[in-house]
Motif scaffolding. Sequence first.
Motif, mmCIF file in Angstrom:
data_model
loop_
_atom_site.group_PDB
_atom_site.id
_atom_site.type_symbol
_atom_site.label_atom_id
_atom_site.label_comp_id
_atom_site.label_asym_id
_atom_site.label_seq_id
_atom_site.Cartn_x
_atom_site.Cartn_y
_atom_site.Cartn_z
ATOM 1 N N THR A 209 -10.507 -2.376 15.387
ATOM 2 C CA THR A 209 -10.235 -3.662 16.021
ATOM 3 C C THR A 209 -9.969 -4.743 14.984
ATOM 4 O OG1 THR A 209 -12.641 -3.949 16.133
ATOM 5 C CG2 THR A 209 -11.510 -3.313 18.151
ATOM 6 N N ILE A 210 -10.529 -4.584 13.792
ATOM 7 C CA ILE A 210 -10.344 -5.642 12.808
ATOM 8 C C ILE A 210 -9.132 -5.409 11.906
ATOM 9 C CG2 ILE A 210 -12.762 -6.332 12.728
ATOM 10 C CD1 ILE A 210 -12.894 -4.696 10.102
ATOM 11 N N ALA A 211 -8.522 -4.262 12.023
ATOM 12 C CA ALA A 211 -7.372 -3.958 11.172
ATOM 13 C C ALA A 211 -6.252 -5.000 11.309
ATOM 14 C CB ALA A 211 -6.855 -2.551 11.452
ATOM 15 N N PRO A 212 -5.882 -5.397 12.530
ATOM 16 C CA PRO A 212 -4.810 -6.386 12.652
ATOM 17 C C PRO A 212 -5.130 -7.686 11.935
ATOM 18 C CG PRO A 212 -5.260 -5.384 14.781
ATOM 19 C CD PRO A 212 -6.330 -4.924 13.849
ATOM 20 N N LEU A 213 -6.404 -8.032 11.899
ATOM 21 C CA LEU A 213 -6.810 -9.263 11.227
ATOM 22 C C LEU A 213 -6.562 -9.163 9.724
ATOM 23 C CD1 LEU A 213 -7.632 -10.437 13.730
ATOM 24 C CD2 LEU A 213 -10.012 -9.932 13.256
ATOM 25 N N PHE A 214 -6.872 -8.020 9.173
ATOM 26 C CA PHE A 214 -6.648 -7.807 7.754
ATOM 27 C C PHE A 214 -5.162 -7.679 7.449
ATOM 28 C CE2 PHE A 214 -11.026 -5.609 7.397
ATOM 29 C CZ PHE A 214 -11.630 -6.838 7.265
ATOM 30 N N ARG B 115 1.345 -7.807 6.052
ATOM 31 C CA ARG B 115 2.625 -7.348 6.605
ATOM 32 C C ARG B 115 3.716 -8.387 6.348
ATOM 33 N NH1 ARG B 115 0.441 -3.198 7.310
ATOM 34 N NH2 ARG B 115 -0.457 -2.256 9.163
ATOM 35 N N ASP B 116 3.362 -9.610 6.596
ATOM 36 C CA ASP B 116 4.319 -10.686 6.410
ATOM 37 C C ASP B 116 4.729 -10.778 4.945
ATOM 38 O OD1 ASP B 116 5.692 -12.790 7.794
ATOM 39 O OD2 ASP B 116 4.545 -14.178 6.544
ATOM 40 N N TRP B 117 3.784 -10.571 4.082
ATOM 41 C CA TRP B 117 4.039 -10.594 2.643
ATOM 42 C C TRP B 117 5.139 -9.591 2.297
ATOM 43 C CZ3 TRP B 117 0.954 -7.298 -1.214
ATOM 44 C CH2 TRP B 117 1.335 -7.596 -2.518
ATOM 45 N N ALA C 208 6.205 -15.403 -4.752
ATOM 46 C CA ALA C 208 6.842 -16.323 -3.811
ATOM 47 C C ALA C 208 6.631 -15.843 -2.379
ATOM 48 C CB ALA C 208 8.329 -16.428 -4.117
ATOM 49 N N ALA C 209 6.811 -14.546 -2.184
ATOM 50 C CA ALA C 209 6.641 -13.974 -0.846
ATOM 51 C C ALA C 209 5.207 -14.197 -0.373
ATOM 52 C CB ALA C 209 6.968 -12.488 -0.867
ATOM 53 N N TYR C 210 4.279 -13.975 -1.269
ATOM 54 C CA TYR C 210 2.887 -14.131 -0.878
ATOM 55 C C TYR C 210 2.578 -15.560 -0.486
ATOM 56 C CZ TYR C 210 -2.034 -13.426 -0.487
ATOM 57 O OH TYR C 210 -3.289 -13.346 0.015
ATOM 58 N N ARG C 211 3.013 -16.479 -1.332
ATOM 59 C CA ARG C 211 2.765 -17.891 -1.039
ATOM 60 C C ARG C 211 3.315 -18.274 0.324
ATOM 61 N NH1 ARG C 211 3.362 -19.411 -6.571
ATOM 62 N NH2 ARG C 211 1.279 -19.756 -7.412
ATOM 63 N N GLY C 212 4.538 -17.791 0.580
ATOM 64 C CA GLY C 212 5.171 -18.139 1.847
ATOM 65 C C GLY C 212 4.408 -17.593 3.034
ATOM 66 N N SER C 213 3.820 -16.442 2.850
ATOM 67 C CA SER C 213 3.240 -15.763 4.007
ATOM 68 C C SER C 213 1.869 -16.297 4.412
ATOM 69 C CB SER C 213 3.118 -14.270 3.717
ATOM 70 O OG SER C 213 2.035 -14.023 2.866
ATOM 71 N N VAL C 214 1.073 -16.631 3.416
ATOM 72 C CA VAL C 214 -0.333 -16.905 3.685
ATOM 73 C C VAL C 214 -0.557 -17.833 4.865
ATOM 74 C CG1 VAL C 214 -2.424 -17.980 2.817
ATOM 75 C CG2 VAL C 214 -1.134 -16.442 1.369
ATOM 76 N N TYR D 188 -4.824 -1.686 2.948
ATOM 77 C CA TYR D 188 -4.146 -1.859 1.670
ATOM 78 C C TYR D 188 -3.404 -0.596 1.244
ATOM 79 C CZ TYR D 188 -5.454 -6.581 0.668
ATOM 80 O OH TYR D 188 -5.528 -7.952 0.707
ATOM 81 N N ARG D 189 -3.973 0.525 1.585
ATOM 82 C CA ARG D 189 -3.268 1.764 1.253
ATOM 83 C C ARG D 189 -1.953 1.840 2.017
ATOM 84 N NH1 ARG D 189 -0.583 5.006 0.306
ATOM 85 N NH2 ARG D 189 -0.795 7.080 -0.605
ATOM 86 N N ASP D 190 -1.952 1.402 3.234
ATOM 87 C CA ASP D 190 -0.722 1.371 4.020
ATOM 88 C C ASP D 190 0.287 0.404 3.415
ATOM 89 O OD1 ASP D 190 -1.606 3.217 5.835
ATOM 90 O OD2 ASP D 190 -2.281 1.744 7.309
ATOM 91 N N THR D 191 -0.227 -0.724 2.987
ATOM 92 C CA THR D 191 0.644 -1.723 2.384
ATOM 93 C C THR D 191 1.376 -1.143 1.183
ATOM 94 O OG1 THR D 191 -0.918 -3.430 3.026
ATOM 95 C CG2 THR D 191 0.725 -4.025 1.374
ATOM 96 N N GLU D 192 0.633 -0.361 0.431
ATOM 97 C CA GLU D 192 1.213 0.269 -0.754
ATOM 98 C C GLU D 192 2.504 1.008 -0.387
ATOM 99 O OE1 GLU D 192 -1.993 1.930 -3.196
ATOM 100 O OE2 GLU D 192 -0.600 3.543 -3.674
ATOM 101 N N ASP D 193 2.451 1.757 0.680
ATOM 102 C CA ASP D 193 3.626 2.522 1.085
ATOM 103 C C ASP D 193 4.734 1.619 1.605
ATOM 104 O OD1 ASP D 193 2.603 4.955 0.359
ATOM 105 O OD2 ASP D 193 1.730 5.375 2.317
ATOM 106 N N GLN D 194 4.341 0.515 2.194
ATOM 107 C CA GLN D 194 5.358 -0.400 2.713
ATOM 108 C C GLN D 194 6.024 -1.195 1.597
ATOM 109 O OE1 GLN D 194 3.556 -2.737 5.800
ATOM 110 N NE2 GLN D 194 2.915 -0.909 6.906
ATOM 111 N N LEU D 195 5.289 -1.405 0.547
ATOM 112 C CA LEU D 195 5.848 -2.140 -0.586
ATOM 113 C C LEU D 195 6.917 -1.331 -1.303
ATOM 114 C CD1 LEU D 195 2.739 -3.799 -2.287
ATOM 115 C CD2 LEU D 195 4.751 -4.985 -1.502
ATOM 116 N N ARG D 196 6.751 -0.047 -1.318
ATOM 117 C CA ARG D 196 7.627 0.812 -2.101
ATOM 118 C C ARG D 196 9.115 0.629 -1.819
ATOM 119 N NH1 ARG D 196 4.826 6.335 -1.283
ATOM 120 N NH2 ARG D 196 6.843 7.153 -1.987
ATOM 121 N N PRO D 197 9.548 0.701 -0.583
ATOM 122 C CA PRO D 197 10.988 0.516 -0.340
ATOM 123 C C PRO D 197 11.481 -0.840 -0.830
ATOM 124 C CG PRO D 197 9.878 1.305 1.630
ATOM 125 C CD PRO D 197 8.810 0.990 0.645
ATOM 126 N N ALA D 198 10.673 -1.859 -0.601
ATOM 127 C CA ALA D 198 11.090 -3.207 -1.001
ATOM 128 C C ALA D 198 11.223 -3.305 -2.517
ATOM 129 C CB ALA D 198 10.086 -4.236 -0.489
#
Lengths: 211, 211
Positions: free
Chosen positions: B68-73, B78-80, B99-105, B140-150
């Motif tokens: 339930t807390i995953a979406p919060l984290f 994701r936006d980043w 820059a991406a991070y700053r924009g997203s927060v 964060y592990r999921d994010t890692e995989d999402q970062l790769r293509p970008a």
Amino acid sequence: MTTSTRRGPGRPSLTERRREDTRTEVSGAAARLFTERGYDATTVEDIAAASGMALRTFYRYFRAKEETIAPLFAAGIRDWVQRLAEADPDLGLVDALLAAYRGSVRHSRASAGIDDGQLRALLRMVESHGALRAVWLNVYRDTEDQLRPAIAARCGRDPDDLDVQLAAGTANTAVRIAMERWAAGEASARSADDAVARALKSVATGGLLAP
Amino acid sequence: MTTSTRRGPGRPSLTERRREDTRTEVSGAAARLFTERGYDATTVEDIAAASGMALRTFYRYFRAKEETIAPLFAAGIRDWVQRLAEADPDLGLVDALLAAYRGSVRHSRASAGIDDGQLRALLRMVESHGALRAVWLNVYRDTEDQLRPAIAARCGRDPDDLDVQLAAGTANTAVRIAMERWAAGEASARSADDAVARALKSVATGGLLAP
DNA sequence: TGCACATTTGACATAGAGTGCCAAAAGTAG
DNA sequence: CTACTTTTGGCACTCTATGTCAAATGTGCA
């Protein structure tokens, strides 16, 4: 409760070692069952029975079903950290990390009673089972905290220093990724050492992030 | 089943958006209950009741209580990643990440319906609750995989390239550590941005690992 | 509006995970 | 052998999580 057996200062007591042995045995039994008939199809009762203990006793050795595999994952890594602390102080950080890792791999995994093939099989299960994946990530997260004092000592810094924490985190991540690639790759892949060495060297320069 | 409502190409359907809204609501209710009366003291039935749905329905939105807390984290992260993909291609990788991070927060956390105080409280629970910590690490592990293509696109490399994977892993780790420090620190700490910026810059040079 | 359809929700039943509690068993010291 | 401590096992119980099916809800179409 003190036994008459002499034991070194940091050496764990007899009962503690027995406990560790039992944990290792249960881990092996669980890993075998998981890979043979699948994670979900294996109940804790199965594991307990295969380990020759009652259900209730199982839960005195492991908090949860998934955690049975944690010792298998942690085996090599713990040793790595310890060897880092003992490594030649004149060595650079990366070289020390690497030397420690090389030293640990063979020795430690053997003593945990798991071979490369089994570890691979287990790591492949990790991909598809959230609970197991969580354990895998948790082991590395713990390692991160254990690396910090060792790195701090070597660099003459505080363990709470941001850079120390980041160095621990990145080195740790490099090893994890190397292991994941090794597990995912074909059987032809050499031992994990090479992959780890390459990964560590890459992050040491910043890799693609370098300015 | 196709609605007559016009929707952009990548735009999720109406029912999908409804589903997301429901998930967000449940997340909020769960987070509130967890921080108020504790994680273990909160049953799934409590969460379901607080969300105005039956137990069985809850499990059609979340696989498990912890999730339930995953979406919060995940909200900010994701936006980043998405902003990274859209960032100025002439920017260096680190600058783009930053820059991406700053924009997203600001934007993203607000839309997820969670403020910094709540996020902090949640992150502190994570330390002591294995199940929640697992979710945190998993996100964060999921994010890692999402970062790769970008990252791969930006550097003109293959997403499966070792260096790409390592860059994703280390950048990701830097952000995670920055967030953990921010959560653990005193309330006086500035917004997480600063911590993230410092961490990213450090790993980009290899930090303490640098030769 | 009303009918046929798919999708969503809820209620029930059930298996398995995990824990508190207490008694039996095994190990230890004297 | 006896008194004591630690470990183990059995039992009861709560909670998590899932399969199944019927009721409710929404949607397209005449």
